[in-house]
Design a protein around this motif. Structure first.
Motif, PDB file in Angstrom:
ATOM      1  N   VAL A 181       0.837  -1.203   0.000  1.00  0.00           N
ATOM      2  CA  VAL A 181       0.000   0.000   0.000  1.00  0.00           C
ATOM      3  C   VAL A 181       0.873   1.254   0.000  1.00  0.00           C
ATOM      4  N   GLN A 182       1.958   1.235   0.737  1.00  0.00           N
ATOM      5  CA  GLN A 182       2.865   2.383   0.799  1.00  0.00           C
ATOM      6  C   GLN A 182       3.490   2.644  -0.561  1.00  0.00           C
ATOM      7  N   LYS A 183       3.898   1.590  -1.234  1.00  0.00           N
ATOM      8  CA  LYS A 183       4.478   1.730  -2.579  1.00  0.00           C
ATOM      9  C   LYS A 183       3.430   2.243  -3.565  1.00  0.00           C
ATOM     10  N   ALA A 184       2.224   1.693  -3.474  1.00  0.00           N
ATOM     11  CA  ALA A 184       1.159   2.106  -4.392  1.00  0.00           C
ATOM     12  C   ALA A 184       0.767   3.560  -4.163  1.00  0.00           C
ATOM     13  N   PHE A 185       0.759   3.999  -2.898  1.00  0.00           N
ATOM     14  CA  PHE A 185       0.418   5.389  -2.602  1.00  0.00           C
ATOM     15  C   PHE A 185       1.428   6.336  -3.244  1.00  0.00           C
ATOM     16  N   PHE A 186       2.707   6.045  -3.075  1.00  0.00           N
ATOM     17  CA  PHE A 186       3.734   6.893  -3.677  1.00  0.00           C
ATOM     18  C   PHE A 186       3.585   6.914  -5.190  1.00  0.00           C
ATOM     19  N   SER A 231      -6.896   7.253  -6.485  1.00  0.00           N
ATOM     20  CA  SER A 231      -6.100   6.206  -5.846  1.00  0.00           C
ATOM     21  C   SER A 231      -5.423   6.714  -4.581  1.00  0.00           C
ATOM     22  N   SER A 232      -4.903   7.949  -4.646  1.00  0.00           N
ATOM     23  CA  SER A 232      -4.227   8.516  -3.481  1.00  0.00           C
ATOM     24  C   SER A 232      -5.186   8.678  -2.309  1.00  0.00           C
ATOM     25  N   VAL A 233      -6.383   9.186  -2.594  1.00  0.00           N
ATOM     26  CA  VAL A 233      -7.387   9.369  -1.539  1.00  0.00           C
ATOM     27  C   VAL A 233      -7.819   8.023  -0.969  1.00  0.00           C
ATOM     28  N   ALA A 234      -8.041   7.048  -1.849  1.00  0.00           N
ATOM     29  CA  ALA A 234      -8.488   5.731  -1.402  1.00  0.00           C
ATOM     30  C   ALA A 234      -7.426   5.021  -0.565  1.00  0.00           C
ATOM     31  N   LEU A 235      -6.157   5.248  -0.891  1.00  0.00           N
ATOM     32  CA  LEU A 235      -5.069   4.556  -0.200  1.00  0.00           C
ATOM     33  C   LEU A 235      -4.575   5.288   1.045  1.00  0.00           C
ATOM     34  N   LEU A 236      -4.890   6.580   1.166  1.00  0.00           N
ATOM     35  CA  LEU A 236      -4.323   7.388   2.249  1.00  0.00           C
ATOM     36  C   LEU A 236      -4.536   6.790   3.649  1.00  0.00           C
ATOM     37  N   PRO A 237      -5.758   6.359   4.006  1.00  0.00           N
ATOM     38  CA  PRO A 237      -5.931   5.791   5.356  1.00  0.00           C
ATOM     39  C   PRO A 237      -5.066   4.558   5.592  1.00  0.00           C
ATOM     40  N   PHE A 238      -4.955   3.702   4.576  1.00  0.00           N
ATOM     41  CA  PHE A 238      -4.156   2.483   4.705  1.00  0.00           C
ATOM     42  C   PHE A 238      -2.663   2.816   4.721  1.00  0.00           C
TER      43      PHE A 238
END
Length: 287
Positions: free
Chosen positions: A34-39, A185-192
């Motif tokens: 998730v961290q990689k995908a967020f970046f 994607s950034s918004v969806a992944l931010l909490p995780f």
């Protein structure tokens, strides 16, 4: 230069961008997916933003296209997460070639949902490509098989995104589509991302930033490509990544694909080449 040639060039550039993205993602080490995908998505969003602002386009597209943009972004995000997970767990070139089943899935999905006719040679190519994938997946009860199947699901999700891109066509500018997907994607992944965040070294940080930049390059090329030509005519050129990732696997990770995987590469590439040759327009004899 006709639209098909433009689409091919855009797809070749896209494949290089995504290959470099995969390299940097894997090279960044043992960080949460998730961290990689967020970046990847946050940086891509920052790259796309100036284009949308400069050309004074709507950042989030037109109201009538919201359903398609949301659907494309949802499929795209799922595809990214599954692909990144597979990249971390598998030989890089194995994960990449399985991800490149997406053009074959795209042909099938375009036939089902867009009523694009599948010719006999395309169906033959699809069957051969999936047979080649079996050599890479090596069905068994092992975790490696599970990882490979996750990579295939990632390819299917990506194909769903590409199919929606085909529907969108030129209704939205490519930088708007990329910004929308990256923002979503950034918004969806931010909490995780916040919940699972792990401290990074400076090197890891810049590797992930680079992954995001090249992901944006790949996304720009992909969005432009499918707005120029149908998937069945150009998707084969996405396979130029096979060479890139095989070289990256050997040089950077000392990962040499086993013989069965190499056989699978050859079969899938052969199916791709066969379809490409069949798609070529007939040569007209000179008078």
């Amino acid at each position: 230069m006709n639209n098909t040639i433009k689409g091919i060039i855009a797809l070749l550039i896209s494949s290089l961008g995504f290959s470099l993205m995969a390299l940097f993602v894997k090279y960044s080490g043992d960080l949460p997916t998730v961290q990689k995908a967020f970046f990847r998505n946050f940086v891509a969003m920052l790259v796309a933003l100036p284009f949308a602002l400069y050309y004074k386009e709507k950042l989030f597209g037109h109201r009538k296209n919201q359903g398609l943009l949301l659907l494309r972004s949802s499929f795209g995000l799922l595809g990214v997460l599954l692909n990144f997970f597979a990249i971390d767990k598998m030989v890089l070139s194995d994960a990449d070639i399985l991800n490149k089943l997406s053009p074959f899935f795209t042909i099938i999905l375009c036939a089902i949902f867009l009523k694009e006719y599948i010719r006999r040679y395309q169906m033959i190519s699809i069957i051969i490509a999936f047979a080649g994938a079996i050599f890479i997946i090596k069905p068994s009860l092992s975790s490696e098989t599970v990882y490979a199947l996750i990579a295939v699901l990632g390819a299917l999700s990506a194909a769903g995104a590409y199919t929606v891109l085909r529907v969108l066509g030129s209704r939205e500018k490519f930088y708007t589509v990329v910004f929308y997907f990256s923002f979503f994607s950034s918004v969806a992944l931010l909490p995780f991302f916040i919940w699972n965040f792990e401290p990074m070294t400076t090197v890891q940080f810049w590797l992930l930033v680079s992954a995001g930049i090249f992901a944006a390059l790949g996304q720009f090329g992909l969005t432009i490509a499918y707005s120029y030509a149908p998937a069945r005519e150009i998707s084969i050129f996405f396979y130029s990544t096979i060479l890139y990732t095989a070289i990256f696997s050997i040089i950077f990770f000392n990962e040499v694909p086993d013989m069965l995987s190499i056989v699978g590469y050859i079969i899938i590439f052969g199916a791709s080449y066969y379809m490409f040759m069949k798609n070529r327009p007939p040569k007209h004899s000179k008078i």
